[in-house]
Motif scaffolding. Structure first.
Motif: not given
Length: 59
Positions: A9-17
């Motif tokens: 989840v943190l990786g997906v959020i970082a990728a989106i940002v």
């Protein structure tokens, strides 16, 4: 929720940002290049128009 899911989840959020920032920067850069090209074209047209006006008035 286990640790693997949390990191996903943190990786997906970082990728989106990161993607959002990159698209913003690239969009601004492309718009700047487009404006620069338009200014260059208009400057060339004005240069040749002024040259034609002033060279035509000489005897």
């Amino acid at each position: 929720m286990n640790t693997s899911t949390l990191w996903t989840v943190l990786g997906v959020i970082a990728a989106i940002v990161i993607a959002w920032i990159l698209v913003s920067v690239l969009g601004s850069l492309l718009w700047f290049v487009a404006k620069l090209a338009i200014v260059a074209i208009v400057a060339v047209i004005v240069f040749f128009a002024l040259r034609a006006v002033f060279s035509g008035s000489r005897p």
